[in-house]
Design an enzyme around this catalytic site. Structure first.
Site, short mmCIF file in Angstrom:
data_model
loop_
_atom_site.label_atom_id
_atom_site.label_comp_id
_atom_site.label_asym_id
_atom_site.label_seq_id
_atom_site.Cartn_x
_atom_site.Cartn_y
_atom_site.Cartn_z
N THR A 10 0.83 -1.21 0.00
CA THR A 10 0.00 0.00 0.00
C THR A 10 0.86 1.26 0.00
O THR A 10 0.76 2.11 -0.89
CB THR A 10 -0.93 0.00 1.25
OG1 THR A 10 -1.63 -1.23 1.25
CG2 THR A 10 -1.88 1.17 1.23
N GLY A 131 -0.07 8.90 9.93
CA GLY A 131 -0.08 8.82 8.45
C GLY A 131 0.36 10.12 7.79
O GLY A 131 1.51 10.52 7.89
N ILE A 133 -0.43 13.16 8.58
CA ILE A 133 -0.37 14.36 9.44
C ILE A 133 1.08 14.63 9.84
O ILE A 133 1.74 13.76 10.40
CB ILE A 133 -1.20 14.16 10.74
CG1 ILE A 133 -2.65 13.82 10.41
CG2 ILE A 133 -1.12 15.39 11.63
CD1 ILE A 133 -3.48 13.43 11.63
N GLY A 184 -13.90 -2.59 4.16
CA GLY A 184 -12.45 -2.46 4.02
C GLY A 184 -11.84 -1.39 4.93
O GLY A 184 -10.67 -1.05 4.81
N ASP A 198 -2.10 -0.53 18.38
CA ASP A 198 -1.61 0.32 17.29
C ASP A 198 -1.44 1.76 17.79
O ASP A 198 -0.39 2.39 17.58
CB ASP A 198 -2.61 0.26 16.12
CG ASP A 198 -2.22 1.20 14.98
OD1 ASP A 198 -1.23 0.91 14.30
OD2 ASP A 198 -2.90 2.24 14.80
N LYS A 202 2.09 4.30 18.63
CA LYS A 202 2.23 5.68 18.14
C LYS A 202 2.43 6.67 19.29
O LYS A 202 3.25 7.58 19.19
CB LYS A 202 1.00 6.05 17.31
CG LYS A 202 0.90 5.21 16.02
CD LYS A 202 -0.46 5.36 15.35
CE LYS A 202 -0.57 4.50 14.09
NZ LYS A 202 -1.93 4.42 13.56
#
Ligand code: NAP
Ligand code: HSE
Length: 430
Positions: A10, A131, A133, A184, A198, A202
């Protein structure tokens, strides 16, 4: 500037597309042309579909690490190994490294930074948090004059999407998760998203930068969103809050506290308006006051935006011969404050017997444990039961735990249905 991209999934594909799409502008901004000399990928067809020339596609890392003409290795295969080995080997050969790999930084950050410093190479990882930002570089650079007091993030798009839908449509967790997977938005195995891991990786990275002291995944208290019900969300609304999965890092009296858990935040807080898959990071600094950065925390092109920004930055460093300018900023070793020593306000939902004296007994247990109640709502049912919704004043976590332990054993208490912390409320506001 010759670069090698590891992984054409991706993000890797997004990076290659963006370098092609904005080629001319990127060359001007970088000070020289950026050429993707090699792409490492198990499935070569993924690279061919992007129109990459056959000679640039490889499956053997030696072709990259042993090539003295490759200046930057862009690691986008994810996971710990072999990504960790690849990064260290690249640095040892004097190559600069860009990555989006939060799992790796949260676990092995110190070794990677030490190697980068020793080899005087750049290590950039803007895409690893939020991501698209920009938050890593702004914290290391633009906000460097501040003492950061607090960082609060909505750092996981999957959970923010689920909580937003639950809130907007009054539906329960399992149903919304199933739908998110079909659309998705959630992965087939959503455990690290819904379990909070996750976001924990971060916030470990952001806390390390904000407080100049290494915070690893093990230092972060983690609670996910699986126990949040439509009922809790409804009560949050009635009380003027919204439920979000927050990643919080703060420093008080030289100690760092970092945690991920669902929280009630006031509807008036800027983070309350961050919905669907969007992410945001709210920072409070002593000079800047409050700021919030908002955007897409994942996806092919938003994440590529951050990776390509890092590649351009390193190219500029090369043009001006000034590498390793902003390296590791963890120059202190601060203590981690355990969660039981933290003070928060709490929402408590419990089922109790609906008869005289019950409320007084419950209030007595809280009072004896130094837990002060701010407000109570009681909803009675026909079956001689009542649902109590309590909001506490600022309370030490261990005092609340002691109270709940006693309450769970009392015959008048059917169940402690949920306990959720309140956040985003400044001391003195409550
Ligand atoms: P992805 O779609 O799974 O892409 C990784 C690619 O690398 C896959 O094509 C994979 O092939 C390949 N690969 C894995 N190990 C390899 C090896 N040893 N040699 C050659 N190729 C290998 O993953 P992604 O979503 O792009 O994520 C990449 C990184 O970015 C991760 O660290 C992730 O946490 C981070 N990130 C992703 C996003 C996002 O929106 N996706 C956002 C922020 C950060 P196989 O599929 O055959 O294994
Ligand atoms: N799975 C993450 C999310 C994106 O849902 O936000 C990659 O960090």
């Amino acid at each position: 500037m010759n670069i090698a991209v590891l992984g054409c999934g991706t993000v890797g594909a997004g990076v290659i597309k963006l370098l092609m799409q904005n080629r001319e502008a990127i060359s001007k901004r970088a000070g020289e042309e950026i050429n993707v000399k090699k792409v490492l990928e198990k499935d070569k067809d993924k690279c061919r579909r992007l129109g990459l020339p056959e000679e640039s596609i490889c499956t053997n890392y030696a072709e990259i690490v042993d090539d003295p003409d490759i200046d930057i290795v862009v690691e986008l295969i994810g996971g710990i190994d072999p990504a960790f080995t690849f990064i260290l080997e690249a640095m040892q050969k004097g190559k600069h490294v860009v990555t989006a790999n939060k799992d790796l930084i949260a676990l092995k950050g110190r070794q990677i930074f030490d190697t980068a410093e020793k080899m005087q190479v750049d290590f950039a990882f803007e895409a690893s948090v939020g991501g698209g930002i920009p938050i890593i570089l702004p914290m290391k650079q633009s906000l460097a004059g501040n003492q950061v007091q607090e960082v609060i993030g909505i750092l996981n798009g999957t959970t923010n999407y689920i909580l937003s839908k639950m809130s907007q449509e009054g539906r329960d967790f399992d149903e919304v998760l199933r739908e998110a997977q079909e659309l998705g938005y959630a992965e087939a195995d959503p455990s690290s998203d819904v379990g909070g891991l996750d976001a924990a990786r971060k916030i470990a990275i952001l806390a390390s930068i904000a407080f100049n002291s290494r915070v690893t995944l093990d230092d972060v208290y983690v609670e996910g969103i699986t126990s949040i019900t439509a009922r809790d969300i409804q009560y949050a609304k009635e009380l003027g809050y919204v439920v979000k999965l927050l990643a919080i890092a703060s420093e008080e009296e030289g100690k760092i506290q970092s945690r991920v858990h669902p929280a009630f935040i006031p509807l008036t807080h800027p983070l309350a308006a961050v919905n669907d898959v969007f992410n945001a990071v709210f920072v409070r600094g002593d000079a800047v006051g409050e700021i919030m950065l908002f955007g897409r925390g994942a996806g092919e092109m938003p994440t590529a935006s951050a990776v390509v920004g890092d590649i351009i930055d390193i190219s500029r460093n090369k043009v001006h011969d000034c590498h390793a300018r902003i390296g590791c900023t963890c120059y202190e070793e601060k203590e981690i404050l355990p969660i039981h020593e933290l003070s928060s306000q709490f929402y408590i939902r419990m089922t109790v017997k609906d008869r005289p004296g019950v409320l007084a007994s419950i209030a007595g247990v809280f009072g004896n444990n130094d837990v002060s109640i701010e407000s109570v709502i009681q909803k009675s049912s026909d079956e001689g039961k009542a649902e109590l919704i309590l909001i506490t004043h600022l309370t030490k976590e261990e005092n609340l735990r002691d109270s709940l332990m006693i309450l769970r054993d009392m015959k008048i208490v059917g169940a402690i249905d949920n306990v959720i912390r309140l956040a985003g409320i400044r001391k003195g506001d409550s």
